[in-house]
Motif scaffolding. Sequence first.
Motif, mmCIF file in Angstrom:
data_model
loop_
_atom_site.group_PDB
_atom_site.id
_atom_site.type_symbol
_atom_site.label_atom_id
_atom_site.label_comp_id
_atom_site.label_asym_id
_atom_site.label_seq_id
_atom_site.Cartn_x
_atom_site.Cartn_y
_atom_site.Cartn_z
ATOM 1 N N VAL A 54 0.849 -1.191 0.000
ATOM 2 C CA VAL A 54 0.000 0.000 0.000
ATOM 3 C C VAL A 54 0.886 1.243 0.000
ATOM 4 N N PRO A 55 0.753 2.119 -1.007
ATOM 5 C CA PRO A 55 1.602 3.314 -1.072
ATOM 6 C C PRO A 55 1.397 4.242 0.124
ATOM 7 N N ALA A 56 2.432 5.005 0.419
ATOM 8 C CA ALA A 56 2.385 5.927 1.563
ATOM 9 C C ALA A 56 1.285 6.966 1.407
ATOM 10 N N SER A 57 0.862 7.234 0.174
ATOM 11 C CA SER A 57 -0.170 8.247 -0.053
ATOM 12 C C SER A 57 -1.520 7.842 0.538
ATOM 13 N N TYR A 58 -1.673 6.575 0.892
ATOM 14 C CA TYR A 58 -2.923 6.098 1.494
ATOM 15 C C TYR A 58 -2.905 6.201 3.017
ATOM 16 N N GLU A 59 -1.767 6.509 3.592
ATOM 17 C CA GLU A 59 -1.642 6.528 5.051
ATOM 18 C C GLU A 59 -2.226 7.805 5.637
ATOM 19 N N ILE A 60 -2.982 7.665 6.703
ATOM 20 C CA ILE A 60 -3.595 8.793 7.411
ATOM 21 C C ILE A 60 -3.026 8.796 8.820
ATOM 22 N N GLY A 61 -2.298 9.845 9.160
ATOM 23 C CA GLY A 61 -1.571 9.868 10.418
ATOM 24 C C GLY A 61 -2.143 10.837 11.434
ATOM 25 N N THR A 62 -1.400 10.976 12.520
ATOM 26 C CA THR A 62 -1.816 11.866 13.612
ATOM 27 C C THR A 62 -1.990 13.295 13.124
ATOM 28 N N ASP A 63 -1.184 13.688 12.139
ATOM 29 C CA ASP A 63 -1.241 15.073 11.672
ATOM 30 C C ASP A 63 -2.563 15.419 11.008
ATOM 31 N N GLN A 64 -3.382 14.404 10.671
ATOM 32 C CA GLN A 64 -4.690 14.650 10.063
ATOM 33 C C GLN A 64 -5.801 14.764 11.100
ATOM 34 N N LEU A 65 -5.468 14.546 12.375
ATOM 35 C CA LEU A 65 -6.500 14.495 13.410
ATOM 36 C C LEU A 65 -6.634 15.827 14.135
ATOM 37 N N VAL A 66 -7.791 16.016 14.736
ATOM 38 C CA VAL A 66 -8.099 17.205 15.523
ATOM 39 C C VAL A 66 -8.278 16.766 16.971
ATOM 40 N N ASP A 67 -7.649 17.480 17.931
ATOM 41 C CA ASP A 67 -7.814 17.169 19.345
ATOM 42 C C ASP A 67 -9.127 17.767 19.824
ATOM 43 N N ASP A 68 -10.122 16.909 19.994
ATOM 44 C CA ASP A 68 -11.467 17.381 20.294
ATOM 45 C C ASP A 68 -11.619 17.889 21.725
#
Length: 360
Positions: A54-68
Amino acid sequence: MTHKRILPILLVLAAVLQTTLMAQSRPDTTFKIFQFPADQIPRIDGDVSDWDMVPASYEIGTDQLVDDNGNYTEPDSSTLAVKVKVGWVEGMNRLYFLYEAEDDFWHFNETGLKNDTYEIVVDADLSGGPLIDRFHPNTRIGKWDAYFSFHGVHAQNYHIFTPPVDKDWTLAWGPQSWIKDLPYANAAYDFNFEHGDSGKLTLEFWITPFDYAGAEGPGRAVKSKLYENKLIGLSWAVLDYDEGGGQDGFWNLSAEHTMYGQASELVMFRLMTMEPEFKAPVEAAWDFKVIDMDRRMVAFQDESEGEITSWNWDFGDGNTSTEQHPIHQYEEPGLYVVVLEVEGPEGKDRLSKVWDVAVR
């Protein structure tokens, strides 16, 4: 134009607009779901080497998250760092997940809901709207009526325990607990830490999204159909508990905290076509439908992949065609061997189906 003609048009436009806006959190972002080749489906065993393709472009990391919880102005990967990849396989109505998390304090020593958690919500037909009892649009419906008739029916919420020591791997939030077990889901973990330790957890799992999943059980359930380029609603939250049981973070992929119970607040994901390196340059494929059994009329549909410039059909009765989508009439009843050969600038391929085509 009369009012009688205008009203149906307005209703159609409203329906189209509603479908477009159903999963509307982060409207400028569409995440990708990787298509696994049918002969390389990931094995659910905690060994993540299946996901190396799976290419790295499919990875969703912590930097995409919002601290609710508002504890941090931006995600703090020193407290918790996560990576997620999502996959699918054409012809299988499943979503595959790889979840990898590194935490400075893993909390899982209680038997109830308070546990480090990866919570996902899926709405695979973009039906949108609320999906839990307390968000039911009719406030006159009692809590338990709403729970058993509505909660989790058209979109599903999974509280996945990370890790699930002495408890089931997930809470399927709603009365349809059967969706978390085989043959509708499966999960495997890999970790080597105790409660209160730091360390890394790896979780592989798959789930089956449902357009309808009622409390009465799977007999009337309707699985969501997954196909290339389909958009689905999907989001997740990561609940991070620390020493003393307090939350050190509530990380959301959606910009809306209430995405856990509102399918309209999910994020768009697209079921991608297969990456070019996993596809043959030319691959023959076809299907058919008997459109008139009395006259033995069969419509053939080319479904070949790649750049195709010529089609050669052998219908198995001595007749052939060079049309892409021919219709053929058989003179005699029988079981036929039908062959399609396709060719293009990058090569040729052939597919034979033995006795699939049957007319009487």
